[in-house]
Design a protein around this motif. Structure first.
Motif, PDB file in Angstrom:
ATOM      1  N   GLU A  98     -18.568  -2.137 -11.830  1.00 43.39           N
ATOM      2  CA  GLU A  98     -17.806  -1.844 -13.043  1.00 43.39           C
ATOM      3  C   GLU A  98     -17.245  -0.430 -13.050  1.00 43.39           C
ATOM      4  O   GLU A  98     -16.284  -0.136 -13.765  1.00 43.39           O
ATOM      5  CB  GLU A  98     -18.663  -2.064 -14.296  1.00 43.39           C
ATOM      6  N   LYS A  99     -17.842   0.453 -12.234  1.00 42.17           N
ATOM      7  CA  LYS A  99     -17.317   1.807 -12.131  1.00 42.17           C
ATOM      8  C   LYS A  99     -16.200   1.899 -11.101  1.00 42.17           C
ATOM      9  O   LYS A  99     -15.372   2.814 -11.141  1.00 42.17           O
ATOM     10  CB  LYS A  99     -18.442   2.785 -11.765  1.00 42.17           C
ATOM     11  N   MET A 100     -16.174   0.945 -10.154  1.00 46.69           N
ATOM     12  CA  MET A 100     -15.115   0.904  -9.154  1.00 46.69           C
ATOM     13  C   MET A 100     -13.871   0.177  -9.659  1.00 46.69           C
ATOM     14  O   MET A 100     -12.734   0.578  -9.373  1.00 46.69           O
ATOM     15  CB  MET A 100     -15.608   0.197  -7.894  1.00 46.69           C
ATOM     16  N   SER A 101     -14.062  -0.910 -10.390  1.00 45.38           N
ATOM     17  CA  SER A 101     -12.990  -1.855 -10.706  1.00 45.38           C
ATOM     18  C   SER A 101     -11.771  -1.242 -11.386  1.00 45.38           C
ATOM     19  O   SER A 101     -10.644  -1.678 -11.123  1.00 45.38           O
ATOM     20  CB  SER A 101     -13.543  -3.000 -11.560  1.00 45.38           C
ATOM     21  N   PRO A 102     -11.911  -0.227 -12.269  1.00 46.54           N
ATOM     22  CA  PRO A 102     -10.700   0.325 -12.901  1.00 46.54           C
ATOM     23  C   PRO A 102      -9.703   0.923 -11.905  1.00 46.54           C
ATOM     24  O   PRO A 102      -8.537   1.120 -12.252  1.00 46.54           O
ATOM     25  CB  PRO A 102     -11.243   1.413 -13.830  1.00 46.54           C
ATOM     26  N   TYR A 103     -10.152   1.196 -10.676  1.00 40.88           N
ATOM     27  CA  TYR A 103      -9.294   1.847  -9.695  1.00 40.88           C
ATOM     28  C   TYR A 103      -8.942   0.927  -8.520  1.00 40.88           C
ATOM     29  O   TYR A 103      -8.311   1.377  -7.569  1.00 40.88           O
ATOM     30  CB  TYR A 103      -9.994   3.114  -9.171  1.00 40.88           C
ATOM     31  N   TYR A 110      -3.059   2.802  -4.138  1.00 40.66           N
ATOM     32  CA  TYR A 110      -4.059   3.758  -3.669  1.00 40.66           C
ATOM     33  C   TYR A 110      -3.768   4.189  -2.235  1.00 40.66           C
ATOM     34  O   TYR A 110      -2.944   3.597  -1.532  1.00 40.66           O
ATOM     35  CB  TYR A 110      -5.462   3.137  -3.744  1.00 40.66           C
ATOM     36  N   LYS A 111      -4.483   5.231  -1.818  1.00 39.75           N
ATOM     37  CA  LYS A 111      -4.515   5.616  -0.405  1.00 39.75           C
ATOM     38  C   LYS A 111      -5.877   6.221  -0.112  1.00 39.75           C
ATOM     39  O   LYS A 111      -6.589   6.663  -1.029  1.00 39.75           O
ATOM     40  CB  LYS A 111      -3.406   6.603  -0.054  1.00 39.75           C
ATOM     41  N   ILE A 112      -6.242   6.226   1.167  1.00 43.42           N
ATOM     42  CA  ILE A 112      -7.519   6.793   1.611  1.00 43.42           C
ATOM     43  C   ILE A 112      -7.232   7.913   2.599  1.00 43.42           C
ATOM     44  O   ILE A 112      -6.525   7.714   3.590  1.00 43.42           O
ATOM     45  CB  ILE A 112      -8.420   5.724   2.268  1.00 43.42           C
ATOM     46  N   GLY A 140      -5.417  -3.637  -4.810  1.00 42.40           N
ATOM     47  CA  GLY A 140      -4.083  -3.101  -5.031  1.00 42.40           C
ATOM     48  C   GLY A 140      -3.340  -2.861  -3.733  1.00 42.40           C
ATOM     49  O   GLY A 140      -3.827  -3.160  -2.633  1.00 42.40           O
ATOM     50  N   ALA A 141      -2.137  -2.279  -3.851  1.00 43.49           N
ATOM     51  CA  ALA A 141      -1.289  -2.010  -2.696  1.00 43.49           C
ATOM     52  C   ALA A 141      -1.465  -0.569  -2.236  1.00 43.49           C
ATOM     53  O   ALA A 141      -1.689   0.336  -3.038  1.00 43.49           O
ATOM     54  CB  ALA A 141       0.169  -2.267  -3.061  1.00 43.49           C
ATOM     55  N   VAL A 142      -1.343  -0.374  -0.935  1.00 46.41           N
ATOM     56  CA  VAL A 142      -1.426   0.965  -0.357  1.00 46.41           C
ATOM     57  C   VAL A 142      -0.118   1.707  -0.614  1.00 46.41           C
ATOM     58  O   VAL A 142       0.971   1.160  -0.433  1.00 46.41           O
ATOM     59  CB  VAL A 142      -1.711   0.896   1.152  1.00 46.41           C
ATOM     60  N   SER A 143      -0.219   2.940  -1.047  1.00 44.30           N
ATOM     61  CA  SER A 143       0.948   3.811  -1.241  1.00 44.30           C
ATOM     62  C   SER A 143       0.611   5.188  -0.697  1.00 44.30           C
ATOM     63  O   SER A 143      -0.225   5.895  -1.260  1.00 44.30           O
ATOM     64  CB  SER A 143       1.324   3.902  -2.722  1.00 44.30           C
ATOM     65  N   GLN A 148      -1.521   5.835  -7.249  1.00 48.43           N
ATOM     66  CA  GLN A 148      -2.145   6.090  -8.548  1.00 48.43           C
ATOM     67  C   GLN A 148      -3.539   6.682  -8.370  1.00 48.43           C
ATOM     68  O   GLN A 148      -3.978   7.499  -9.181  1.00 48.43           O
ATOM     69  CB  GLN A 148      -2.229   4.789  -9.348  1.00 48.43           C
ATOM     70  N   HIS A 149      -4.219   6.259  -7.307  1.00 53.34           N
ATOM     71  CA  HIS A 149      -5.585   6.721  -7.048  1.00 53.34           C
ATOM     72  C   HIS A 149      -5.726   7.105  -5.581  1.00 53.34           C
ATOM     73  O   HIS A 149      -5.230   6.400  -4.704  1.00 53.34           O
ATOM     74  CB  HIS A 149      -6.601   5.636  -7.405  1.00 53.34           C
TER      75      HIS A 149
END
Length: 466
Positions: A98-103, A110-112, A140-143, A148-149
């Protein structure tokens, strides 16, 4: 997005710059103190490490620290960690979903990133490490350009550049929160400063001093050895009103020889006010004036939220005060003519710091901080040499090495009580006063060490030349 209350009291990871190591902990403690938050590190906290895990904070606390810190590179919400990638995987899979899901939902991008300390990784190796995180439930999609995150895998390969292990000593993974203010070191560089002198404080240390002093918006900050105003520039950037004094008329008025290469004389607008104007903080400039730090010129009242200064050591700037050991005949009416230039005499370092502490005890507001540099001869140094005052409590003592035999220590003190009649003389009967007098010979010891080093270098050159 999760609410701020549900994001509170998680564990956060600070990635710190690996320079000015002594200054990092007092800076982070002071910035947390501005929010009345304690410094609660993890059980295995190592002050020398570039990675610190902190507890009992909210995301707002972390963002507040990052908005000021020049010792920090970045901060992350820590999702998992371990000695190996296997331990990291177990830690991440145990992190509440539940702490991961918002992101990680389908509508997010996202990106890493990969960050390795003390080891440069090949691009192919970085991609492999990112691919190995496929067990995380990103939907989500990688950007890579505007995510966004942002998430980061951070690997610690120790602090010895001559002994880099094949595998990291420790690994962290987390969500990026904010970057520190390292860019201030370049954007406020003295090299690009409008008005500089021989002893202008570099930007990084100026901001560190302001943070140690807990300078904040609408504070009134004073520098009794203001020089070219580097400390005023840093404090005004954080929203404080600034003022200062100096015994050097030419420096205060921006006159005389220039310290800049290929420039003989200072220009018509080279002054402290112009420096603040350069950085858009002229409205925070109260004033500066020519004054002798050994003479009482201020009304007897607590005026300042912070006193931040770099007193002269007698190396590049002389330690002088007005006065003379000789008998000087005054004009009959007891006044001086307009062209009178005051006679000066040596201002011993022990007297400089005694006067500085007494002044701070009388003119700091309760809880206000004094931050100053103290030069020391390293072979003889002990903590007992740090001057004390019954109204001031020492908060931190950080060393910056100047040479193999000399250093200067950044001392931070906080006012804890109002001065009483005898407080100004307490240090004279204090047993610490005796070794403290050794500061008076710092200049001789400094140049003695320089001469010894030069002699050794000459001897080596003579041997090599044979």
């Amino acid at each position: 997005m999760a609410t701020s209350s549900s994001r509170s009291c998680l564990q956060y990871l600070l990635h710190l710059a690996h320079d000015n190591l002594d200054f990092r902990l007092p800076e982070i403690r002071s910035l947390l103190g501005l929010r009345a938050k304690p410094f609660h590190p993890s059980e295995n906290f190592n002050e020398q490490s570039p990675f610190w895990c902190l507890n009992s904070l909210s995301e707002e606390d972390v963002r507040s620290v990052m908005a000021r810190s020049v010792c920090s590179k970045s901060a992350f919400e820590l999702w998992g960690h371990g000695h190996t990638h296997s331990e990291l995987r177990t830690s991440l899979l145990n992190y509440p979903s539940e702490k991961m899901s918002p992101y990680m939902h389908k509508e997010s991008t996202y990106k890493i990133d990969i960050c390795s300390f003390n080891k440069t990784l090949l691009f192919a190796d970085r991609i492999k490490k990112i691919d190995a995180l496929e067990y995380l439930p990103f939907e989500g999609a990688v950007s890579l350009t505007s995510p966004q995150h942002t998430f980061c895998l951070l690997e610690d390969y120790g602090t010895d550049p001559n002994n880099i292990p094949e595998h990291p000593n420790y690994i962290y993974f987390g969500r990026w929160i904010a970057d520190g203010q390292r860019e201030l070191i370049q954007s406020f560089s003295v090299k690009n400063r409008h008005f500089i002198g021989n002893t202008s404080m570099n930007a990084g240390l100026s901001f560190i001093m302001a943070n140690h002093a807990k300078v904040k918006e609408n504070d009134l900050v004073f520098d009794p050895f203001v020089g070219t105003g580097s400390l005023l520039v840093a404090c005004s950037h954080f929203g404080a009103y600034v003022c200062g004094t100096d015994i050097d008329y030419n420096t205060i008025h921006g006159k005389g020889r220039s310290s800049r290469k290929n420039q003989k004389w200072r220009g018509p607008d080279e002054n402290i006010r112009a420096n603040l104007r350069q950085y858009g903080t002229e409205k925070m400039y109260v004033d500066v004036m020519v004054s002798d730090a050994s003479k009482p010129v201020w009304r007897n009242a607590a005026l300042f939220d912070a006193i931040i200064t770099d007193p002269p050591y007698g190396i590049r700037e002389s330690t002088r005060k007005t006065g003379s050991n000789k008998d000087i005949t005054k004009p009959p009416d007891g006044t001086y003519t307009e062209s009178h230039v005051p006679v000066s005499q040596v201002y011993h370092l022990s007297d400089i710091f005694s006067d500085l502490l007494n002044f701070s005890a009388h003119h700091l507001l309760m809880g206000g901080r004094l931050v100053y540099w103290l030069p020391v001869y390293r072979p003889e140094y002990s903590d007992e040499m740090i001057p004390g005052h019954p109204c001031l409590r020492q908060i931190s003592n950080c060393e910056q090495a100047l040479s193999s035999h000399t250093s200067r220590r950044l001392i931070t003190m906080e006012k804890i009580k109002e001065p009483e009649e005898l407080d100004g003389f307490t240090h004279l009967s204090d047993p610490r006063s005796s070794p403290y007098q050794g500061h008076n010979t710092f200049r001789e010891k400094y140049f003695s060490g320089q001469n010894k080093r030069s002699s050794k270098e000459d001897a080596r050159s003579a041997v090599d030349g044979k």
